[in-house]
Design a protein around this motif. Structure first.
Motif, short mmCIF file in Angstrom:
data_model
loop_
_atom_site.label_atom_id
_atom_site.label_comp_id
_atom_site.label_asym_id
_atom_site.label_seq_id
_atom_site.Cartn_x
_atom_site.Cartn_y
_atom_site.Cartn_z
N SER A 3 0.83 -1.20 0.00
CA SER A 3 0.00 0.00 0.00
C SER A 3 0.86 1.25 0.00
N ALA A 4 0.35 2.30 -0.64
CA ALA A 4 1.10 3.55 -0.75
C ALA A 4 0.19 4.74 -0.54
N LEU A 5 0.72 5.74 0.15
CA LEU A 5 0.05 7.02 0.30
C LEU A 5 0.86 8.04 -0.49
N VAL A 6 0.23 8.70 -1.45
CA VAL A 6 0.88 9.73 -2.25
C VAL A 6 0.38 11.08 -1.78
N VAL A 28 -3.38 2.28 -3.70
CA VAL A 28 -2.93 3.67 -3.66
C VAL A 28 -4.01 4.57 -3.05
N THR A 29 -3.57 5.43 -2.14
CA THR A 29 -4.41 6.49 -1.60
C THR A 29 -3.75 7.83 -1.88
N ASP A 69 2.16 1.31 3.73
CA ASP A 69 3.51 0.73 3.80
C ASP A 69 4.54 1.77 3.35
N ALA A 70 4.21 2.50 2.28
CA ALA A 70 5.13 3.49 1.73
C ALA A 70 4.43 4.83 1.59
N VAL A 71 5.17 5.91 1.87
CA VAL A 71 4.66 7.27 1.73
C VAL A 71 5.55 8.02 0.76
#
Length: 348
Positions: A3-6, A28-29, A69-71
């Protein structure tokens, strides 16, 4: 990582990053204020969390709701925002800050991570909102990333040089595409050998993902085209791409329109003295830089990152430009002034 937050995600680099992450099966969020059109509005693979990234409480709420998980921090323009984000997302598998090649504080060829000094940043510069302090603020953001890594946070930075590609709202390259598309003679300042390293936006997006997946905490990674081109070569790339995308209809100095594709673009070099005939200077031309700006990309390439061939990158850029209503006019030094310069050059 799944999962990733952009932070950002709807305009230029962020938009391409979201597409890159989707192509690699991330959930993706997007986190932003919702002030711009959302190109993913109809894509049910993308979630949204609205808020102001400069508001720590809003960022904390996003961290709790999304638990990524990643930003990827695409819109951190002040050091305090990077310091806050590295605290809020300290437990994530990766926090990647979008820095800038402008963070470097010394002119040398090439600029290398960990070797070329960064710009200083005073207390006043850290809160200033002018373009003059952009590089200083980005450099201080890098230092915030390094400090976070020292605390055990998996924080990294990516430093793009001048970014170009589809949906570029800065319209820097749009000016040159418009010139090549509409005129049979294009003035290039200097002798055409000027070099200002550029980075294709899709390659910046892939660099961000690769750094999140394979980068080392506390490190910065330059990103730019692996093959550099001069200003002359950039114009040639544009002309070749236009020939593939759409025939060109050019206008000569008499205002006469040619048949599409009938006239090759002539590059006309003009130095400071010649440009002075039109009250112009080389610095009036966007993407001109007197001293070459070159970033080493070897460190990023060692992670397995690759850049897009230049002809493919330029074709995609030109194709989207033709479909858009952008013309780069805010960077236009004035065609009438250029005509005076061309007139002088024709008599020499």
């Amino acid at each position: 990582m799944d999962s990733a937050l952009v932070v950002g995600g709807t305009r230029f680099i962020g938009r391409h990053l979201v597409s890159e992450l989707l192509d690699h099966d991330y959930d993706v969020t997007i986190f932003n204020r919702g002030n711009h059109d959302d190109p993913f509005a109809d894509d049910d693979r993308v979630d949204r969390h609205e808020g102001d990234r400069t508001n720590d409480s809003a960022l904390e709420a996003a961290a709790e709701a999304v638990d990524p998980d990643a930003v990827f921090d695409c819109v951190a323009y002040y050091p305090k925002d990077v310091r806050a984000a590295t605290e809020i997302f300290a437990d994530c598998e990766a926090y990647v800050y979008v820095s800038s090649g402008d963070a470097y504080g010394r002119e040398e060829i090439p600029k290398r991570e960990g070797e070329t000094p960064l710009r200083p940043c005073s207390t006043e510069q850290a809160t200033d909102d002018s373009g003059a302090t952009y590089g200083n603020r980005k450099a201080e953001g890098d230092r915030a990333v390094f400090a976070a890594a020292d605390r055990g946070v998996n924080a990294m930075a990516v430093r793009p040089c001048i970014v170009y590609g589809p949906y570029d709202y800065t319209e820097r390259l749009d000016f040159w595409i418009d010139r090549v598309r509409n005129y049979d003679r294009v003035i290039v300042p200097g002798d055409g050998t000027n070099v200002w390293h550029r980075a294709y936006v899709a390659d910046v997006a892939s660099a961000l993902r690769v750094v999140a997946e394979r980068g080392d905490p506390g490190e910065a990674y330059n990103v730019g085209d692996r093959r550099l081109v001069t200003l002359d070569e950039m114009v040639e790339l544009i002309a070749d791409a236009l020939d593939r995308v759409t025939p060109r209809a050019t206008e000569n100095e008499s205002g006469e329109r040619s048949e599409p594709g009938a006239t090759d673009v002539e590059v006309v070099h003009a130095g400071p003295r010649e440009l002075g005939a039109g009250a112009l200077s080389p610095d009036d031309y966007v993407l001109y830089r007197d001293y070459p700006h070159v970033l080493s990309t070897a460190k990023l390439a060692a992670l397995g990152w690759e850049s897009t061939p230049l002809d493919e990158a330029m074709e995609a850029t030109v194709e989207e430009h033709v479909e858009s209503d952008r013309d780069g006019s805010e960077h236009d030094p004035g065609r009438e002034a250029e005509e005076r310069v061309l007139g002088i050059l024709d008599t020499v």
